[in-house]
Scaffold this active site. Structure first.
Site, mmCIF file in Angstrom:
data_model
loop_
_atom_site.group_PDB
_atom_site.id
_atom_site.type_symbol
_atom_site.label_atom_id
_atom_site.label_comp_id
_atom_site.label_asym_id
_atom_site.label_seq_id
_atom_site.Cartn_x
_atom_site.Cartn_y
_atom_site.Cartn_z
ATOM 1 N N PHE A 99 2.682 9.697 4.935
ATOM 2 C CA PHE A 99 3.305 8.903 3.710
ATOM 3 C C PHE A 99 4.250 7.665 3.960
ATOM 4 C CE2 PHE A 99 6.654 7.201 1.185
ATOM 5 C CZ PHE A 99 6.252 7.461 -0.155
ATOM 6 N N GLU A 100 3.089 6.211 3.388
ATOM 7 C CA GLU A 100 4.381 4.983 3.610
ATOM 8 C C GLU A 100 4.183 4.645 2.609
ATOM 9 O OE1 GLU A 100 3.202 3.807 8.630
ATOM 10 O OE2 GLU A 100 1.259 3.450 6.870
ATOM 11 N N ILE A 101 4.733 3.934 2.542
ATOM 12 C CA ILE A 101 4.978 2.790 0.831
ATOM 13 C C ILE A 101 5.055 1.788 1.788
ATOM 14 C CG2 ILE A 101 5.506 1.168 -1.056
ATOM 15 C CD1 ILE A 101 6.075 4.900 -1.780
ATOM 16 N N TYR B 147 0.779 -1.050 0.140
ATOM 17 C CA TYR B 147 0.202 -0.172 0.489
ATOM 18 C C TYR B 147 1.625 1.687 0.192
ATOM 19 C CZ TYR B 147 1.461 0.490 4.605
ATOM 20 O OH TYR B 147 1.401 1.006 6.516
#
Length: 325
Positions: free
Chosen positions: A206-208, A119
């Protein structure tokens, strides 16, 4: 989690921006989750922002956006008032407490996310400055990364007065090595002088990351341990320090990736690749970026220098382990 009337324009603008900088070439779907049903007006606005993209709109289960049975709601209300009176950021907002708990313990289990392994969290109003010409998900998978960030900064101590102690107790109870000699990421978060939390964390707007990181039995056990304290409501534990400290407990440093090449801004915090890095050739960063960037060494709350030093120290530790192995 989205205030539809207030944030509709902001998230639509962000999607247009993200499409231009990244998703027009990759066509990943968007998944929207909210504790209230999305209006048709909101859905139409989102589809107009990215007409070619697939979109899904989901409702957060009420059981995951309410008080668990062990939480004293009167005590929680008194705590919110006390935090509000003391100026604790968002401490007086009931919905914010529910949001932090949901993002910490439940979002990855939503039925609309079942088919996905990765995600990218996108917040209303954020801005991307650089063309992203590669697939971050494939990069993460290829190089065995589990968590990716752009901004790392100091948490507000008065939001998490007992979180560090609780995490230390958890690690001890599960026999997780969090010493300076540990092979885990965890030492990044410790003040070398006091042994206390240095307040550094990865900014989770913000996270991947891998959804399977949070779906593991280990993380579920960790979240449940934290949740039983009630301090998502009695204090104002955020999902950012919770995710960060969990990464510290369950990941090695080289499983975490700093997306230095992704220019990004949320509220007053901005990151853009420096010219010295050689990563800024496809960026349209505002004037004065170097001075206003969260990475600039004049910013008291940046943790990037701490991160870069930790990575170097980790490499030295690995070299020593290889010598003695």
């Amino acid at each position: 989690m989205i205030r539809q009337h207030r944030e509709q324009q902001a998230i639509a603008k962000t999607i247009v921006n993200l499409q231009d900088k990244f998703n027009k070439n990759f066509d990943y779907p968007y998944v929207f989750l909210n504790e209230e049903p999305f209006t048709e007006e909101f859905k139409v606005a989102m589809r107009n922002a990215a007409p070619e993209s697939s979109m899904k709109f989901g409702l957060v289960p009420e059981s995951q956006w309410s008080y668990p049975t062990w939480v004293d709601q009167e005590k929680a209300a008194q705590s919110r008032k006390s935090m509000d009176d003391s100026g604790v950021l968002f401490g007086g907002l009931e919905s914010y407490h529910h949001m932090c708990r949901y993002q910490s313990g439940f979002f990855f289990d939503h039925p609309l996310l079942e088919e996905y392994e990765w995600y990218w969290r996108v917040e209303p109003g954020v801005q991307f400055f650089c063309d992203i010409t590669y697939d971050p998900f494939l990069y993460m998978e290829k190089y065995n990364k589990k968590y990716g960030f752009v901004v790392t900064l100091l948490e507000l101590r008065d939001t998490i007065p007992t979180l560090w102690k609780t995490v230390e107790e958890y690690a001890k109870s599960r026999r997780i090595d969090i010493s300076e000699n540990s092979k885990l990421l965890f030492p990044y978060f410790r003040d070398k002088n006091s042994g206390d939390f240095n307040l550094c964390h990865f900014w989770s707007n913000f996270e991947i990351a891998s959804l399977n990181l949070w779906r593991t039995p280990q993380y579920r056990d960790f979240f449940n341990y934290l949740d039983q304290t009630g301090n998502f409501f009695y204090e104002r534990w955020g999902d950012a320090p919770v995710h960060s400290l969990a990464a510290g407990l369950f990941l090695n440093t080289d499983e975490v990736h700093y997306f230095e090449d992704i220019g990004y801004q949320h509220d007053l915090y901005r990151h853009c690749p420096s010219k010295e890095s050689g990563l800024s050739c496809r960026c349209e960063c505002p004037n004065g970026t170097n001075e206003k960037s969260i990475d600039h060494d004049k910013n008291y709350d940046t943790c990037l220098p701490v991160w870069l030093k930790h990575v170097k120290d980790d490499e030295k530790k690995k070299a020593n382990w290889n010598v003695w192995s």
